[in-house]
Design a protein around this motif. Sequence first.
Motif, short mmCIF file in Angstrom:
data_model
loop_
_atom_site.label_atom_id
_atom_site.label_comp_id
_atom_site.label_asym_id
_atom_site.label_seq_id
_atom_site.Cartn_x
_atom_site.Cartn_y
_atom_site.Cartn_z
N UNK A 179 0.83 -1.24 -0.05
CA UNK A 179 -0.15 -0.02 0.07
C UNK A 179 0.91 1.26 -0.06
N UNK A 180 1.06 1.91 -1.04
CA UNK A 180 1.72 3.27 -1.04
C UNK A 180 0.79 4.56 -1.74
N UNK A 212 4.44 1.98 -5.74
CA UNK A 212 4.07 0.68 -5.45
C UNK A 212 3.74 -0.10 -6.74
N UNK A 213 3.13 0.41 -7.66
CA UNK A 213 2.72 -0.24 -8.72
C UNK A 213 3.80 -0.82 -9.52
N UNK A 233 -0.22 -7.97 -16.02
CA UNK A 233 0.93 -7.41 -15.43
C UNK A 233 1.47 -6.48 -16.57
N UNK A 234 1.59 -6.61 -17.69
CA UNK A 234 2.03 -6.00 -18.79
C UNK A 234 1.59 -4.65 -18.98
N UNK A 235 0.28 -4.66 -18.73
CA UNK A 235 -0.72 -3.48 -19.34
C UNK A 235 -1.36 -2.84 -17.88
N UNK A 236 -1.26 -3.37 -16.68
CA UNK A 236 -1.90 -2.78 -15.49
C UNK A 236 -1.43 -1.54 -15.17
N UNK A 237 -2.31 -0.34 -14.98
CA UNK A 237 -2.00 0.87 -14.63
C UNK A 237 -2.71 1.16 -13.28
N UNK A 286 -1.60 -5.53 -4.79
CA UNK A 286 -1.40 -3.69 -4.73
C UNK A 286 -2.46 -2.94 -4.60
N UNK A 287 -2.40 -2.16 -3.73
CA UNK A 287 -3.30 -1.04 -3.32
C UNK A 287 -3.31 0.05 -4.58
N UNK A 288 -4.42 -0.36 -5.53
CA UNK A 288 -4.12 0.31 -6.76
C UNK A 288 -4.66 1.77 -6.86
#
Length: 228
Positions: A8-9, A76-77, A208-212, A63-65
Motif C-alpha cells: 500500500x503506497x 508501489x505499482x 501485469x504488462x498493461x496494468x496501471x 497492490x493497493x491500486x
Amino acid sequence: MATILQIETATPVCSVALSVNGTTVALKEQAGQHIHAANLTLFIDEVLQMAKLSYAQLDAIAISKGPGSYTGLRIGVSTAKGLCFALDKPLIAIGTLQMMANGFLENHPNYGGLICPMIDARRMEVFTAVYDNKLQSLEAVNAKIIDEKSFVLELDNHFVTFIGDGAAKCAPVLEHPNAHFSAINFNSATYMSKLAYEAFHRKAFEDVAYFEPFYLKDFVFTTPKNKL
C-alpha cells in the motif's frame, strides 16, 4: 495455501504486509511524506524475514491500486509489477478506498451504518466512495468537492462514519447528527489480506504488462515561479 505479499503506497503511509490464507502474518509500515521510494523494498525484505519466507514461496503480489498519491502509486505499482515479472507470480489489485472501508469493518464487526473513506486530494476535494456494512459499494469511487450539501441523502437516512485523511478536513463542513469521524488510520496493507485472499481464489488477476494505477484524475504538473 495462498501466501500473498501486499503493498500500500497510495497514501502517505508506506505499508507492506504478508498474509497466509487471508490472515496477516507480518506487517511493516511507516507514515511520512516522500518516504515510499527509500523504504518500500526494505519493508518487503523485512516482512519476508519476519515470516521466515523467501520470495519464491510467494503465491501472488497484491497492490493497493488507488486512487491516491500519483507518485506513491507509481512507486508501489512499479515495484509490484517488477516482482511479478521476476518471480512469475500473478498480480492482484485492490481498490484503496475499499481497503480502508474493510479495515474499519474489521475493527467494528457489529457496525450497522455506512462507511465513507476519504483520501485528501486538494483544498476541499477528496477521493471518496460509500460502502455499507457488508462492504457493498453504494457510491462509486469519485473525486468530490465537499460542501454543506454533500452526502445529505445518506446522512438523513443512515449513520455514516467518515474515515481517512480527507475526513478530518471535511468535518467542519459535514455537520449532521448522523455524521461521525474516525481518527484511526485504516491505510494499511494488513486490511488487504481478506480481499486479496478472496481475489486469489477467484483468480481475479491483472495483466501485469498493461496494468496501471487507478489515478482517477490526471496528474497536474506545476511550474515553480521564478524568484526575483
